[in-house]
Scaffold this active site. Structure first.
Site, PDB file in Angstrom:
ATOM      1  N   ARG A   1       0.852  -1.199   0.000  1.00 57.69           N
ATOM      2  CA  ARG A   1       0.000   0.000   0.000  1.00 57.69           C
ATOM      3  C   ARG A   1       0.886   1.246   0.000  1.00 57.69           C
ATOM      4  O   ARG A   1       1.747   1.386   0.865  1.00 57.69           O
ATOM      5  CB  ARG A   1      -0.884  -0.031   1.236  1.00 57.69           C
TER       6      ARG A   1
ATOM      7  N   ARG B   1      -1.989   6.185   9.911  1.00 55.05           N
ATOM      8  CA  ARG B   1      -2.057   5.724   8.510  1.00 55.05           C
ATOM      9  C   ARG B   1      -2.202   6.907   7.540  1.00 55.05           C
ATOM     10  O   ARG B   1      -2.116   8.060   7.944  1.00 55.05           O
ATOM     11  CB  ARG B   1      -3.264   4.780   8.362  1.00 55.05           C
TER      12      ARG B   1
ATOM     13  N   LYS C   1      -3.726   0.407  14.890  1.00 52.05           N
ATOM     14  CA  LYS C   1      -3.751   1.380  13.792  1.00 52.05           C
ATOM     15  C   LYS C   1      -4.397   2.689  14.260  1.00 52.05           C
ATOM     16  O   LYS C   1      -5.235   2.681  15.183  1.00 52.05           O
ATOM     17  CB  LYS C   1      -4.497   0.810  12.591  1.00 52.05           C
TER      18      LYS C   1
ATOM     19  N   LYS D   1      -6.073   6.459  12.600  1.00 54.70           N
ATOM     20  CA  LYS D   1      -6.469   7.084  11.336  1.00 54.70           C
ATOM     21  C   LYS D   1      -6.867   8.547  11.524  1.00 54.70           C
ATOM     22  O   LYS D   1      -7.630   8.864  12.442  1.00 54.70           O
ATOM     23  CB  LYS D   1      -7.606   6.296  10.717  1.00 54.70           C
TER      24      LYS D   1
ATOM     25  N   CYS E   1     -15.481  -3.199  -0.400  1.00 60.94           N
ATOM     26  CA  CYS E   1     -14.084  -3.459  -0.024  1.00 60.94           C
ATOM     27  C   CYS E   1     -13.522  -4.547  -0.936  1.00 60.94           C
ATOM     28  O   CYS E   1     -14.242  -5.135  -1.721  1.00 60.94           O
ATOM     29  CB  CYS E   1     -14.007  -3.890   1.436  1.00 60.94           C
TER      30      CYS E   1
ATOM     31  N   CYS F   1      -8.055 -10.746   0.286  1.00 63.81           N
ATOM     32  CA  CYS F   1      -8.133 -10.439   1.720  1.00 63.81           C
ATOM     33  C   CYS F   1      -8.273 -11.710   2.555  1.00 63.81           C
ATOM     34  O   CYS F   1      -9.256 -12.456   2.401  1.00 63.81           O
ATOM     35  CB  CYS F   1      -9.310  -9.500   2.009  1.00 63.81           C
TER      36      CYS F   1
ATOM     37  N   CYS G   1     -16.612  -8.659   5.404  1.00 61.02           N
ATOM     38  CA  CYS G   1     -16.584  -9.095   6.812  1.00 61.02           C
ATOM     39  C   CYS G   1     -16.897  -7.876   7.679  1.00 61.02           C
ATOM     40  O   CYS G   1     -16.935  -6.746   7.181  1.00 61.02           O
ATOM     41  CB  CYS G   1     -15.224  -9.716   7.168  1.00 61.02           C
TER      42      CYS G   1
ATOM     43  N   CYS H   1     -14.132  -2.138   6.085  1.00 61.70           N
ATOM     44  CA  CYS H   1     -13.174  -1.350   5.293  1.00 61.70           C
ATOM     45  C   CYS H   1     -13.834  -0.395   4.293  1.00 61.70           C
ATOM     46  O   CYS H   1     -13.200   0.557   3.848  1.00 61.70           O
ATOM     47  CB  CYS H   1     -12.211  -2.276   4.564  1.00 61.70           C
TER      48      CYS H   1
HETATM   49 FE1  SRM Z   1      -9.212  -2.296   6.146  1.00 67.51          FE
HETATM   50  C1  SRM Z   1      -7.893  -5.012   7.643  1.00 67.51           C
HETATM   51  C2  SRM Z   1      -8.317  -3.437   3.149  1.00 67.51           C
HETATM   52  C3  SRM Z   1      -9.882   0.744   4.827  1.00 67.51           C
HETATM   53  C4  SRM Z   1     -10.944  -1.464   8.965  1.00 67.51           C
HETATM   54  N1  SRM Z   1      -8.220  -3.918   5.521  1.00 67.51           N
HETATM   55  C5  SRM Z   1      -7.707  -4.915   6.304  1.00 67.51           C
HETATM   56  C6  SRM Z   1      -6.848  -5.872   5.471  1.00 67.51           C
HETATM   57  C7  SRM Z   1      -5.444  -5.366   5.491  1.00 67.51           C
HETATM   58  C8  SRM Z   1      -6.955  -7.358   5.856  1.00 67.51           C
HETATM   59  C9  SRM Z   1      -5.950  -7.915   6.822  1.00 67.51           C
HETATM   60  O1  SRM Z   1      -5.750  -7.342   7.906  1.00 67.51           O
HETATM   61  O2  SRM Z   1      -5.390  -8.950   6.502  1.00 67.51           O
HETATM   62  C10 SRM Z   1      -7.502  -5.653   4.078  1.00 67.51           C
HETATM   63  C11 SRM Z   1      -6.638  -5.962   2.875  1.00 67.51           C
HETATM   64  C12 SRM Z   1      -7.486  -6.473   1.741  1.00 67.51           C
HETATM   65  C13 SRM Z   1      -6.792  -6.556   0.461  1.00 67.51           C
HETATM   66  O3  SRM Z   1      -6.660  -7.671  -0.074  1.00 67.51           O
HETATM   67  O4  SRM Z   1      -6.383  -5.538  -0.069  1.00 67.51           O
HETATM   68  C14 SRM Z   1      -8.024  -4.253   4.231  1.00 67.51           C
HETATM   69  N2  SRM Z   1      -9.001  -1.478   4.354  1.00 67.51           N
HETATM   70  C15 SRM Z   1      -8.703  -2.140   3.211  1.00 67.51           C
HETATM   71  C16 SRM Z   1      -8.898  -1.268   1.989  1.00 67.51           C
HETATM   72  C17 SRM Z   1      -7.926  -1.556   0.869  1.00 67.51           C
HETATM   73  C18 SRM Z   1     -10.349  -1.459   1.528  1.00 67.51           C
HETATM   74  C19 SRM Z   1     -10.714  -0.830   0.226  1.00 67.51           C
HETATM   75  O5  SRM Z   1     -11.541  -1.436  -0.426  1.00 67.51           O
HETATM   76  O6  SRM Z   1     -10.231   0.234  -0.117  1.00 67.51           O
HETATM   77  C20 SRM Z   1      -8.773   0.115   2.640  1.00 67.51           C
HETATM   78  C21 SRM Z   1      -7.378   0.633   2.686  1.00 67.51           C
HETATM   79  C22 SRM Z   1      -7.315   2.000   3.266  1.00 67.51           C
HETATM   80  C23 SRM Z   1      -5.973   2.666   3.210  1.00 67.51           C
HETATM   81  O7  SRM Z   1      -5.579   3.092   2.130  1.00 67.51           O
HETATM   82  O8  SRM Z   1      -5.333   2.813   4.250  1.00 67.51           O
HETATM   83  C24 SRM Z   1      -9.241  -0.188   4.059  1.00 67.51           C
HETATM   84  N3  SRM Z   1     -10.166  -0.619   6.807  1.00 67.51           N
HETATM   85  C25 SRM Z   1     -10.438   0.479   6.065  1.00 67.51           C
HETATM   86  C26 SRM Z   1     -11.402   1.297   6.728  1.00 67.51           C
HETATM   87  C27 SRM Z   1     -12.021   2.576   6.180  1.00 67.51           C
HETATM   88  C28 SRM Z   1     -11.264   3.797   6.571  1.00 67.51           C
HETATM   89  O9  SRM Z   1     -10.226   3.738   7.224  1.00 67.51           O
HETATM   90  O10 SRM Z   1     -11.725   4.873   6.219  1.00 67.51           O
HETATM   91  C29 SRM Z   1     -11.718   0.662   7.913  1.00 67.51           C
HETATM   92  C30 SRM Z   1     -12.776   1.130   8.939  1.00 67.51           C
HETATM   93  C31 SRM Z   1     -12.303   2.246   9.761  1.00 67.51           C
HETATM   94  C32 SRM Z   1     -11.519   1.746  10.932  1.00 67.51           C
HETATM   95  O11 SRM Z   1     -10.320   1.564  10.799  1.00 67.51           O
HETATM   96  O12 SRM Z   1     -12.116   1.497  11.967  1.00 67.51           O
HETATM   97  C33 SRM Z   1     -10.926  -0.547   7.953  1.00 67.51           C
HETATM   98  N4  SRM Z   1      -9.360  -3.077   8.002  1.00 67.51           N
HETATM   99  C34 SRM Z   1     -10.165  -2.615   8.992  1.00 67.51           C
HETATM  100  C35 SRM Z   1     -10.081  -3.513  10.122  1.00 67.51           C
HETATM  101  C36 SRM Z   1     -10.825  -3.357  11.466  1.00 67.51           C
HETATM  102  C37 SRM Z   1     -10.058  -2.462  12.343  1.00 67.51           C
HETATM  103  C38 SRM Z   1     -10.596  -2.408  13.746  1.00 67.51           C
HETATM  104  O13 SRM Z   1     -10.103  -1.595  14.503  1.00 67.51           O
HETATM  105  O14 SRM Z   1     -11.460  -3.176  14.114  1.00 67.51           O
HETATM  106  C39 SRM Z   1      -9.203  -4.558   9.738  1.00 67.51           C
HETATM  107  C40 SRM Z   1      -8.768  -5.758  10.585  1.00 67.51           C
HETATM  108  C41 SRM Z   1      -7.754  -5.429  11.598  1.00 67.51           C
HETATM  109  O15 SRM Z   1      -7.172  -4.349  11.628  1.00 67.51           O
HETATM  110  O16 SRM Z   1      -7.520  -6.304  12.431  1.00 67.51           O
HETATM  111  C42 SRM Z   1      -8.775  -4.255   8.397  1.00 67.51           C
HETATM  112 FE1  SF4 Z   2     -11.145  -7.736   4.081  1.00 68.97          FE
HETATM  113 FE2  SF4 Z   2     -13.127  -7.468   5.785  1.00 68.97          FE
HETATM  114 FE3  SF4 Z   2     -11.687  -5.355   5.080  1.00 68.97          FE
HETATM  115 FE4  SF4 Z   2     -13.329  -6.408   3.354  1.00 68.97          FE
HETATM  116  S1  SF4 Z   2     -13.924  -5.486   5.292  1.00 68.97           S
HETATM  117  S2  SF4 Z   2     -11.192  -5.832   2.927  1.00 68.97           S
HETATM  118  S3  SF4 Z   2     -13.214  -8.547   3.829  1.00 68.97           S
HETATM  119  S4  SF4 Z   2     -10.943  -7.067   6.211  1.00 68.97           S
END
Ligand code: SRM
Ligand code: SF4
Length: 576
Positions: A77, A146, A218, A220, A439, A445, A484, A488
């Site tokens: 990323r 981030r 993390k 944000k 997402c 993922c 899930c 995201c």
């Molecule tokens: Fe996310 C984990 C993709 C924005 C909450 N996110 C992941 C992972 C890295 C899976 C992993 O941990 O193994 C995903 C990778 C998938 C892949 O194959 O690319 C993933 N997240 C993404 C992206 C690429 C989704 C998208 O369709 O664009 C976004 C990348 C953002 C960036 O450029 O930094 C992305 N993730 C978000 C957001 C939205 C936001 O930040 O505005 C959230 C919700 C806001 C938040 O953080 O609460 C988000 N991602 C999560 C979480 C849950 C975090 C939590 O505190 O509960 C995980 C899982 C974790 O961290 O354990 C996660």
């Molecule tokens: Fe993966 Fe769940 Fe984030 Fe979708 S919402 S990219 S399935 S971690």
């Protein structure tokens, strides 16, 4: 820290502590013959901006053949504050995805870019080439601040320049300072150079902000405008909402404790919208931001990663105690928040004037995937536009992009290129599809339970045609799907959220809103993918018949509430 405290730390805390400022055994593992890193290094690598993944389609196919090996690959990323990059930088990412990745790029929900399918052996080359064009993956993932979001609209005005500048400054200020990134990826360690280890010194000498264990989780940050909350400020740990008077930013409302991810099995986890902490003048915001990060660093949970985001600390302490602690770290009392709040949203798609005689064009990229296929060649179109017109690029937090700095005489050329490669223009999308997000989910993922990016377009085809039948084709509302409950694509605050919960089954959330300042409620759980559109159409039919003048879908659902809505749908079914 007492022995008892240490034994309560989560395993990731131990890994960070022992990693010698994000080194761990990455250097050794980079030169071994294995296709993957060990599980400890995988955690440390996140701070360098990458995730180890495997192709889950291939994993399933292999399992059927009795093969246990995983098809390992890395996701990288790139951190891009405010989503602002040059054509040259965009072209470099496109070149990398073609040469070393899976031939696609993913524009993320936080204005960043992801490369997928990079093999371990190609990591150094890929990261070097990203850095060669003055971009970096450092701090794009991991337990640090981030990618910093801000409104990407390229209007030529001091307000927009100021918020981009603040995004750049915060991004830089909160970056890890360890030299591990430089040593591992940008120097030629494979040529026998010695690793530069920062051993012996105290954590805060090397990492003045983070120390040797970085943040508990993390973190944000986003900078928003009241009249255009396109970056969904309330979903961030830390938000700076600009208060504008007489075309000048007079200060920022500081919002704290937003976050989306939940773990359904852990009932104490919840999605949360940020709350107003204080108002700060522009020259105070970075220092107050730093104090907030330090409070989370020192008091956020390091025992349970499911409760380690800052919203759990605020929830446990209450806002007064949190505010006092921030003021203590900042060294002065904090002002009360300003009355201003979010009031509008603009997705910046289509043509608009910048204010300096030039134009920008917002191109809707469905679910952020930049690729060429039999139907359209989006990647080729972007490549040709970057090569010939050299626009500035802005990535939106809705997984789309903006071509900026377009001269009047080049507007036709830009649309001609898009048309030549059969790329659908933003104006030709229905609003519901244009404002939808999914997402990544399958196949990359590792946490995906259901499909998302590959499923939403299929669902949208059906939804659009059903909406047309009841005359709601041009209705404006947001639909966001995730594979899930981690959230995201921020599914807990739009009009409709669809969250993958079990194989092929989703939870339907209703009642959020485009403005992003209200959470939805669970309308129905474990709905089969095939039943999503029929279930939603029942609600749409009621909405059409019973909405108040000018009422949006989310406002309608919120007003009626879950139980009455379910009852009315039952009545509707019995009439059928
Ligand atoms: Fe996310 C984990 C993709 C924005 C909450 N996110 C992941 C992972 C890295 C899976 C992993 O941990 O193994 C995903 C990778 C998938 C892949 O194959 O690319 C993933 N997240 C993404 C992206 C690429 C989704 C998208 O369709 O664009 C976004 C990348 C953002 C960036 O450029 O930094 C992305 N993730 C978000 C957001 C939205 C936001 O930040 O505005 C959230 C919700 C806001 C938040 O953080 O609460 C988000 N991602 C999560 C979480 C849950 C975090 C939590 O505190 O509960 C995980 C899982 C974790 O961290 O354990 C996660
Ligand atoms: Fe993966 Fe769940 Fe984030 Fe979708 S919402 S990219 S399935 S971690």
């Amino acid at each position: 820290m007492t022995e008892k405290d240490v034994s309560r730390l989560s395993p990731v805390e131990k890994l960070k502590t022992e990693s010698r400022f994000l080194r761990g055994t990455i250097a050794e593992e980079l030169v071994n013959d294995l296709p993957n890193f060990d599980s400890g290094s995988v955690q440390i690598l996140k701070h360098h901006g990458m995730y180890q993944q495997d192709d889950r389609d291939k994993r399933m196919a292999n399992r059927e053949k009795g093969i246990k090996d995983k098809a390992y690959m890395m996701m990288l990323r790139t951190r891009i504050p405010g989503g602002k990059l040059t054509s040259e930088q965009m072209l470099a990412e496109i070149e990398l995805c073609d040469e070393l990745g899976d031939s696609t790029l993913r524009l993320t929900t936080r204005q960043a870019i992801q490369l997928h399918g990079i093999f371990k052996d190609d990591l150094k080359q890929t990261i070097r080439r990203i850095n060669d064009v003055q971009l970096s993956t450092l701090g794009a993932c991991g337990d640090v601040n981030r990618n910093v979001m801000c409104c990407p609209a390229p209007y030529r005005s001091k307000i927009y320049d100021d918020i981009q500048l603040l995004a750049d400054q915060i991004s830089e200020h909160f970056l890890p300072r360890t030299t591990a990134y430089h040593e591992l990826w940008l120097k030629g360690l494979e040529n026998g150079e010695k690793e530069l280890v920062g051993g012996g010194r105290q954590g805060h000498e090397i990492e003045p902000l983070y120390g040797s264990t970085y943040l508990p989780r993390k973190f944000k940050t986003a900078i928003g405008l009241t009249y255009d909350n396109c970056i969904d400020i309330y979903t961030n740990d830390l938000g700076f909402l600009a208060v504008v008077q007489d075309d000048e930013i007079v200060g920022y409302n500081i919002l704290v404790g937003g976050g989306m991810g939940i773990t359904p099995a852990k009932k104490t986890t919840f999605p949360g919208l940020a709350k107003k902490l204080a108002f700060a003048r522009p020259d105070e915001v970075i220092a107050i931001g730093e104090a907030i990060v330090k409070v989370q660093r020192d008091f956020g949970s390091r025992a349970d990663r499911k409760h380690a985001r800052m919203r759990y600390l605020i929830n446990q302490w209450g806002m007064d105690r949190f505010k006092n602690q921030v003021a203590d770290y900042y060294g002065a009392a904090l002002r009360d928040p300003h009355a201003e709040d979010v009031s509008g949203f603009n997705d910046h798609m289509g043509w608009d004037e910048q204010g300096d005689g030039k134009w920008f064009y917002g191109l809707n990229v469905e679910n952020g995937r930049v690729w060429d296929n039999d139907r359209f060649q989006l990647k080729s179109a972007i490549r040709e536009i970057c090569e010939t017109l050299q626009p500035e690029i802005r990535l939106t937090s809705h997984q789309s992009l903006i071509f900026a700095q377009i001269k009047e005489e080049d507007r036709g050329k830009l649309t001609n290129i898009l048309t030549k490669y059969k790329v659908k223009l933003s104006e030709d999308y229905s609003t519901v599809r244009r404002w939808s997000m999914a997402c990544v989910a399958w196949p990359t993922c590792g946490l995906a339970i259901t499909e998302s990016e590959r499923a939403l377009p299929v669902m949208m085809d059906q939804f659009e045609s059903e909406l047309a039948k009841i005359g709601l084709s041009s209705e404006e509302f947001t639909v966001r799907m995730t594979g899930c409950p981690n959230g995201c694509a921020r599914p807990y605050n739009p009009d409709i959220g669809l969250v993958g919960k079990a194989k092929n089954r989703y939870t339907i959330y209703l009642g959020g809103r485009l403005l992003g300042n209200r959470l939805g409620f669970i309308y129905k759980d474990l709905v089969q993918f095939e039943d999503l559109v029929p279930e939603l159409m029942n609600v749409m039919t009621l909405f059409k018949a019973n909405r108040l003048d000018g009422e949006t879908l989310g406002d309608y659902c919120d007003r009626i509430g879950k139980e009455p809505l379910l009852e009315q749908v039952e009545d509707l079914r019995s009439v059928d």
